[in-house]
Design a protein around this motif. Structure first.
Motif, PDB file in Angstrom:
ATOM      1  N   HIS A 129       0.813  -1.217   0.000  1.00  0.00           N
ATOM      2  CA  HIS A 129       0.000   0.000   0.000  1.00  0.00           C
ATOM      3  C   HIS A 129       0.848   1.270   0.000  1.00  0.00           C
ATOM      4  O   HIS A 129       0.476   2.272  -0.608  1.00  0.00           O
ATOM      5  CB  HIS A 129      -0.993   0.007   1.169  1.00  0.00           C
ATOM      6  CG  HIS A 129      -0.420  -0.422   2.466  1.00  0.00           C
ATOM      7  ND1 HIS A 129       0.195   0.435   3.310  1.00  0.00           N
ATOM      8  CD2 HIS A 129      -0.364  -1.638   3.048  1.00  0.00           C
ATOM      9  CE1 HIS A 129       0.594  -0.225   4.379  1.00  0.00           C
ATOM     10  NE2 HIS A 129       0.279  -1.499   4.247  1.00  0.00           N
ATOM     11  N   SER A 130       2.006   1.254   0.647  1.00  0.00           N
ATOM     12  CA  SER A 130       2.855   2.455   0.629  1.00  0.00           C
ATOM     13  C   SER A 130       3.395   2.707  -0.771  1.00  0.00           C
ATOM     14  O   SER A 130       3.460   3.865  -1.233  1.00  0.00           O
ATOM     15  CB  SER A 130       4.028   2.309   1.607  1.00  0.00           C
ATOM     16  OG  SER A 130       3.535   2.141   2.903  1.00  0.00           O
ATOM     17  N   GLU A 133       0.664   4.207  -2.847  1.00  0.00           N
ATOM     18  CA  GLU A 133       0.441   5.611  -2.517  1.00  0.00           C
ATOM     19  C   GLU A 133       1.398   6.515  -3.296  1.00  0.00           C
ATOM     20  O   GLU A 133       1.032   7.614  -3.720  1.00  0.00           O
ATOM     21  CB  GLU A 133       0.644   5.810  -1.006  1.00  0.00           C
ATOM     22  CG  GLU A 133      -0.111   6.951  -0.438  1.00  0.00           C
ATOM     23  CD  GLU A 133      -0.455   6.721   1.028  1.00  0.00           C
ATOM     24  OE1 GLU A 133       0.156   5.850   1.677  1.00  0.00           O
ATOM     25  OE2 GLU A 133      -1.360   7.428   1.503  1.00  0.00           O
ATOM     26  N   ARG A 160      -3.163  -5.776   5.379  1.00  0.00           N
ATOM     27  CA  ARG A 160      -2.470  -5.127   4.261  1.00  0.00           C
ATOM     28  C   ARG A 160      -3.433  -4.899   3.087  1.00  0.00           C
ATOM     29  O   ARG A 160      -3.394  -3.864   2.426  1.00  0.00           O
ATOM     30  CB  ARG A 160      -1.254  -5.952   3.850  1.00  0.00           C
ATOM     31  CG  ARG A 160      -0.225  -6.040   4.979  1.00  0.00           C
ATOM     32  CD  ARG A 160       0.888  -6.987   4.662  1.00  0.00           C
ATOM     33  NE  ARG A 160       1.807  -6.454   3.664  1.00  0.00           N
ATOM     34  CZ  ARG A 160       2.800  -7.151   3.133  1.00  0.00           C
ATOM     35  NH1 ARG A 160       3.003  -8.398   3.500  1.00  0.00           N
ATOM     36  NH2 ARG A 160       3.591  -6.607   2.236  1.00  0.00           N
ATOM     37  N   HIS A 161      -4.320  -5.877   2.844  1.00  0.00           N
ATOM     38  CA  HIS A 161      -5.327  -5.686   1.793  1.00  0.00           C
ATOM     39  C   HIS A 161      -6.248  -4.507   2.136  1.00  0.00           C
ATOM     40  O   HIS A 161      -6.611  -3.717   1.257  1.00  0.00           O
ATOM     41  CB  HIS A 161      -6.165  -6.957   1.627  1.00  0.00           C
ATOM     42  CG  HIS A 161      -5.475  -8.070   0.886  1.00  0.00           C
ATOM     43  ND1 HIS A 161      -4.711  -7.865  -0.230  1.00  0.00           N
ATOM     44  CD2 HIS A 161      -5.464  -9.414   1.107  1.00  0.00           C
ATOM     45  CE1 HIS A 161      -4.249  -9.026  -0.674  1.00  0.00           C
ATOM     46  NE2 HIS A 161      -4.681  -9.978   0.127  1.00  0.00           N
ATOM     47  N   GLU A 163      -5.592  -1.801   3.947  1.00  0.00           N
ATOM     48  CA  GLU A 163      -4.888  -0.542   3.730  1.00  0.00           C
ATOM     49  C   GLU A 163      -4.764  -0.239   2.238  1.00  0.00           C
ATOM     50  O   GLU A 163      -4.870   0.909   1.804  1.00  0.00           O
ATOM     51  CB  GLU A 163      -3.499  -0.591   4.388  1.00  0.00           C
ATOM     52  CG  GLU A 163      -3.538  -0.505   5.890  1.00  0.00           C
ATOM     53  CD  GLU A 163      -4.390   0.661   6.371  1.00  0.00           C
ATOM     54  OE1 GLU A 163      -4.175   1.798   5.920  1.00  0.00           O
ATOM     55  OE2 GLU A 163      -5.319   0.435   7.177  1.00  0.00           O
ATOM     56  N   PHE A 164      -4.522  -1.270   1.456  1.00  0.00           N
ATOM     57  CA  PHE A 164      -4.391  -1.086   0.002  1.00  0.00           C
ATOM     58  C   PHE A 164      -5.702  -0.562  -0.586  1.00  0.00           C
ATOM     59  O   PHE A 164      -5.709   0.355  -1.416  1.00  0.00           O
ATOM     60  CB  PHE A 164      -4.001  -2.424  -0.637  1.00  0.00           C
ATOM     61  CG  PHE A 164      -3.437  -2.298  -2.026  1.00  0.00           C
ATOM     62  CD1 PHE A 164      -2.063  -2.269  -2.241  1.00  0.00           C
ATOM     63  CD2 PHE A 164      -4.266  -2.218  -3.130  1.00  0.00           C
ATOM     64  CE1 PHE A 164      -1.533  -2.151  -3.521  1.00  0.00           C
ATOM     65  CE2 PHE A 164      -3.754  -2.098  -4.410  1.00  0.00           C
ATOM     66  CZ  PHE A 164      -2.387  -2.067  -4.612  1.00  0.00           C
ATOM     67  N   ARG A 166      -7.922   1.209   0.843  1.00  0.00           N
ATOM     68  CA  ARG A 166      -8.089   2.617   1.226  1.00  0.00           C
ATOM     69  C   ARG A 166      -7.384   3.543   0.234  1.00  0.00           C
ATOM     70  O   ARG A 166      -7.904   4.588  -0.142  1.00  0.00           O
ATOM     71  CB  ARG A 166      -7.470   2.858   2.619  1.00  0.00           C
ATOM     72  CG  ARG A 166      -8.394   2.639   3.748  1.00  0.00           C
ATOM     73  CD  ARG A 166      -7.790   3.140   5.046  1.00  0.00           C
ATOM     74  NE  ARG A 166      -8.123   2.230   6.110  1.00  0.00           N
ATOM     75  CZ  ARG A 166      -9.338   2.063   6.594  1.00  0.00           C
ATOM     76  NH1 ARG A 166     -10.323   2.767   6.103  1.00  0.00           N
ATOM     77  NH2 ARG A 166      -9.583   1.191   7.543  1.00  0.00           N
ATOM     78  N   VAL A 167      -6.181   3.133  -0.176  1.00  0.00           N
ATOM     79  CA  VAL A 167      -5.400   3.992  -1.090  1.00  0.00           C
ATOM     80  C   VAL A 167      -6.007   3.957  -2.498  1.00  0.00           C
ATOM     81  O   VAL A 167      -6.030   4.963  -3.203  1.00  0.00           O
ATOM     82  CB  VAL A 167      -3.919   3.531  -1.126  1.00  0.00           C
ATOM     83  CG1 VAL A 167      -3.112   4.405  -2.085  1.00  0.00           C
ATOM     84  CG2 VAL A 167      -3.313   3.554   0.269  1.00  0.00           C
TER      85      VAL A 167
END
Ligand code: SF4
Length: 250
Positions: A129-130, A133, A160-161, A163-164, A166-167
């Motif tokens: 996810h970072s 971003e 992790r999925h 957070e991904f 969200r981005v």
């Protein structure tokens, strides 16, 4: 133009075989390397190949080798020629792999240039996810996997999925998850809860494990039951196998 380079496997023109854009013609740029190790993976080798295969004419498989790592101007030169010679043929440029986001620093420089040729479609395993971003402003479509423990054997990736998602949520986004005869109901419920927590209108594709000849071994009754379960949570749930397998790996 960017001086950054990337280890790539191939660049070619073909039909998208999976997900919401199935059937559309795309240019595929396949990057080497992945951060995961799924049980069903047939694309990742440990070392990058010495050369990247670059198709000369779209869809003709007249590949010419280019030494790895490949420079951006080699890719752009081909795309410019194809857009001149076959205007309107390609819907978008699919970044695939492996995991393209492992090259996020290179993509930060490459994508603004590539996007002048075609819209950018990212195929990703949905955990970095970072990295996403850092390049999201240059991306149009996101095809994101959610990896189920039963089929991928990748362990617990749920946070992790999430957070991904969200981005990626503000892009043209859908989620794809591979299901098999060992897939359990709790996995589909967890997948749907993860998506619905962000937006229940994000489409979910249930993709039955498809062998090289196009065979699907999961019982049809189980596919229907898993779709019914998913529809309790989400507005749009489709079942689409890997169609390129039964069309002869187009
Ligand atoms: S995420 Fe994709 S490329 Fe990576 S190991 Fe899994 S199936 Fe292979």
């Amino acid at each position: 133009m960017s001086n950054r380079t990337a280890d790539c496997i191939e660049l070619f023109s073909s039909i998208q075989g999976e997900g919401m854009l199935v059937g559309l013609r795309q240019v595929f740029l396949r990057f080497h390397g992945c951060n995961l190790s799924c049980d069903y993976c047939d694309t990742v080798s440990p070392a990058p190949p010495a050369v990247c295969q670059l198709e000369g004419t779209p869809g003709r498989r007249d590949f010419l080798p280019a030494a790895n790592p490949v420079a951006l101007n080699r890719i752009v030169g081909i795309l410019e020629g194809w857009e001149r010679g076959w205007p309107g043929l390609h819907h978008s440029l699919s970044l695939t792999g492996g995991e393209p986001l492992l090259n996020h620093e290179t993509l930060q420089e490459w994508l603004p240039v590539l996007r002048r040729q075609l819209p950018i479609y990212l195929e990703t395993n949905g955990v970095l996810h970072s990295a996403l971003e850092s390049v999201i402003q240059h991306i149009d479509h996101v095809s994101m996997d959610i990896k189920l423990p039963s089929t991928s054997n990748c362990g617990d990736l749920w946070d992790r999925h999430r957070e991904f998602l969200r981005v990626a949520r503000d892009k043209k986004l859908f989620v794809k998850t591979v299901i098999g005869s060992c897939t359990e109901e709790w996995e589909i419920s967890r997948t749907c809860e993860t998506i619905a927590a962000i937006d229940r209108t994000i489409p979910l594709i249930l993709q039955p494990v498809t062998d090289r000849e196009g065979g699907v071994s999961i019982p049809p009754k189980l596919v229907l039951e898993l779709q019914e379960l998913a529809c309790r949570y989400l507005a749009e749930v489709r079942v689409i196998p890997q169609t390129h397998r039964f069309m002869g790996q187009l």
